[in-house]
Design a protein around this motif. Sequence first.
Motif, PDB file in Angstrom:
ATOM      1  N   GLU B 186       0.887  -1.389  -0.106  1.00 16.56           N
ATOM      2  CA  GLU B 186      -0.078  -0.031   0.191  1.00 16.56           C
ATOM      3  C   GLU B 186       0.999   1.030  -0.144  1.00 16.56           C
ATOM      4  O   GLU B 186       0.640   2.142  -0.567  1.00 16.56           O
ATOM      5  N   LEU B 187       2.117   0.845   0.615  1.00 16.84           N
ATOM      6  CA  LEU B 187       3.134   2.224   0.332  1.00 16.84           C
ATOM      7  C   LEU B 187       3.390   3.001  -0.851  1.00 16.84           C
ATOM      8  O   LEU B 187       2.946   3.760  -1.213  1.00 16.84           O
ATOM      9  N   GLU B 189       1.498   1.582  -3.221  1.00 17.57           N
ATOM     10  CA  GLU B 189       0.589   2.719  -4.235  1.00 17.57           C
ATOM     11  C   GLU B 189      -0.401   4.016  -3.157  1.00 17.57           C
ATOM     12  O   GLU B 189      -0.384   4.702  -4.405  1.00 17.57           O
ATOM     13  N   ALA B 190      -0.062   4.169  -2.357  1.00 13.03           N
ATOM     14  CA  ALA B 190      -0.553   5.462  -1.694  1.00 13.03           C
ATOM     15  C   ALA B 190       1.126   6.664  -2.424  1.00 13.03           C
ATOM     16  O   ALA B 190       0.502   8.003  -2.869  1.00 13.03           O
ATOM     17  N   ALA B 191       1.604   6.424  -2.612  1.00 15.41           N
ATOM     18  CA  ALA B 191       2.993   7.127  -2.977  1.00 15.41           C
ATOM     19  C   ALA B 191       2.656   7.416  -4.578  1.00 15.41           C
ATOM     20  O   ALA B 191       2.787   8.802  -5.015  1.00 15.41           O
ATOM     21  N   HIS B 192       2.279   6.297  -5.138  1.00 13.19           N
ATOM     22  CA  HIS B 192       2.058   6.283  -6.651  1.00 13.19           C
ATOM     23  C   HIS B 192       0.384   7.687  -7.481  1.00 13.19           C
ATOM     24  O   HIS B 192       0.654   8.474  -7.616  1.00 13.19           O
ATOM     25  N   LEU B 193      -0.412   7.173  -6.084  1.00 15.11           N
ATOM     26  CA  LEU B 193      -1.311   8.118  -6.419  1.00 15.11           C
ATOM     27  C   LEU B 193      -1.464   9.573  -5.755  1.00 15.11           C
ATOM     28  O   LEU B 193      -2.132  10.303  -6.274  1.00 15.11           O
ATOM     29  N   VAL B 205      11.081   6.771   0.135  1.00 16.50           N
ATOM     30  CA  VAL B 205      10.205   5.460   1.211  1.00 16.50           C
ATOM     31  C   VAL B 205      11.437   4.224   0.953  1.00 16.50           C
ATOM     32  O   VAL B 205      11.681   3.685   1.956  1.00 16.50           O
TER      33      VAL B 205
END
Lengths: 348, 293
Positions: B186-187, B189-193, B205
């Motif tokens: 998720e880390l 994914e969160a950064a990607h968003l 990160v």
Amino acid sequence: MSTIELKAVKKSWGNTLALKDVSFIAPEGDFLVLLGPSGCGKSTTLRLIAGLETVTAGRILIAGEDVTAKSPSERHISMVFQSYALFPHLNVAENIAFGLKVRKVPVDERKTRLGRVAELVGLAGLMDRKPAQLSGGQRQRVALARAIVAENHICLMDEPLSNLDAQLRHEMRVEIRDLQKRLGMTVVYVTHDQTEAMSMADKVILMRDGKIEQEGTPDELYSTPATTFVARFIGNPPMNVLTLTDGPDGGVLEGAESYLSWKQCGAGQVIGVRPEDIDVSETGVPAELISADYLGADSIVTARMGSQSVVVRMPGRFQVRDGERVNLKWSNEATHIFDAKTGHRVEP
Amino acid sequence: MPSQNVRVHVYGWLLLMPAAILLIAFTHFPTVATLVQSLFTTGTATRPAAFVGAENYQIMLEDDVFWQVVQNNIWYAVGTIPVSIAIAILMAVWVNARLPARGLVRMAYFTPTVLPMIAVANIWLFFYTPDIGLIDQVVSLFGGGSHNWLGDPDTVLGCIIVITIWKEAGFFMIFYLAALQSLPPELEEAAHLEGASRWYYFRRVTFPLLMPTTLFVLINAVINSFKLVDQLFILTKGGPDNASSLLLYYIYEVAFSFFDEAYAATLTVVLLAVLAVISVGQFLLLDKRIHYR
């Protein structure tokens, strides 16, 4: 403009079809809840909207624009993850401002926005802490703040409250709803908890096996469930579903044939009655009381009517003596009729 | 109840005993014995060892070969450690991604670690052989002349460095791969968003979150760089003219070719001291800047 629209979206992994033809619209400023049991495809739907997965077929529109082929960051949405997805080595301020830094927002603006958001979610004073030094509720707020600070009009939330205890969950529910209204965000919120759905949603989409089972306001789902699945998913304790059989004047309860009857009904159908709509009275279907769970404001009583078991919600403390017999009654308006085979609602 | 207390103590010591015996017999006692020996002369049948204090250390400081070996070892460490760590991270990130046949790729990268050093050295000996070696054959295709890679003092250390990188990068990759797999997806994914590029995510990160692994790998790499002997036996025997001799190999030579045990003990003490200083330094310096979950 921040309407989200899904048109005939399908998603499969190999041979398993996770989403079968899902279409819905989340109007601007609405709080839309995707509700359903585990594995129903609600999280997949959310991840498709976010762009973290790609659709197998169908289209996704955000603000009228086709974003099906766009990357997550081009969709201008924020997301709150179930695990919060906070960066463990960054402090609260750095976590919240992560996206602003990525997008090279000037330092001054970053500071003002950070301050404003910290105030909004109640994190001022914790900005130098690392996530490991925060409580579950505070981490949740950091995740919320990170979603809000981007000032996107759309926020997706994937079971954001499932890691919190009951008391905190209630508080956060109120807070999230309040924030959403104040900021005018369109929120798509995934949960398996019907209480969250009922108390927060403008509109609920109840999913099952990769399909939409019913879509409507919480009240519509509660008062006119489209299927027995919806009837039993919404409401706590769930709706009683009783089997009918043919009687002289229409349908009668199987195992208690000589009492209440419903015209134009009969074998092959079931009726649904909510526990809170059943009363003890002088007349009605005789029933044997079996047990009672005392919950404080009310008691959940289990009884047997003929061969079928029903659950009744009684106000206050209700004592059950062994083998006690009473009569149970409910109004015609409280009776929901479904097809036994398909589970679909039959309009009288 | 004192009797029960005693029993608990005895029980505890019994549990510790097997490990303690091994450690004392093969680590602690030899260390102390070495330290003591370094203060004496090498004894012979006719002339017993005599206490000379720091005289052995004095000799060492005036030993040109010693300084050459230290210099070689520093170049060797500087040449191998950063490169093998960088390659290890790169390979780990690469095989951590969803790519076809990644099991095969992971295995391929790890193979050099599994091979015995002696075998590895023989393979590379073939690569480096003048005229008929693989490198010279490839070079000659492009019109280059032959070169005695291991026989030239200017290139021999470089050759050893390349082998070590080849051997160690795959080993370190395993640690990085394990660390990468423990990072929640998720880390990213969160950064990607948020619009973070893959490089930005790695820099801000992934890399910081890999720091505990990097510290571990770094300490291992440093210790390894002072421990190398195996391939020197096969490839160069420290030559030509000590150009590829490293500290531990020099100690081996002094002890078992020149049979100067006292001087070998002195060199060993220095080696131990260097390793101790480096590991303590790494912990103190880097530990503060590392995030442990």
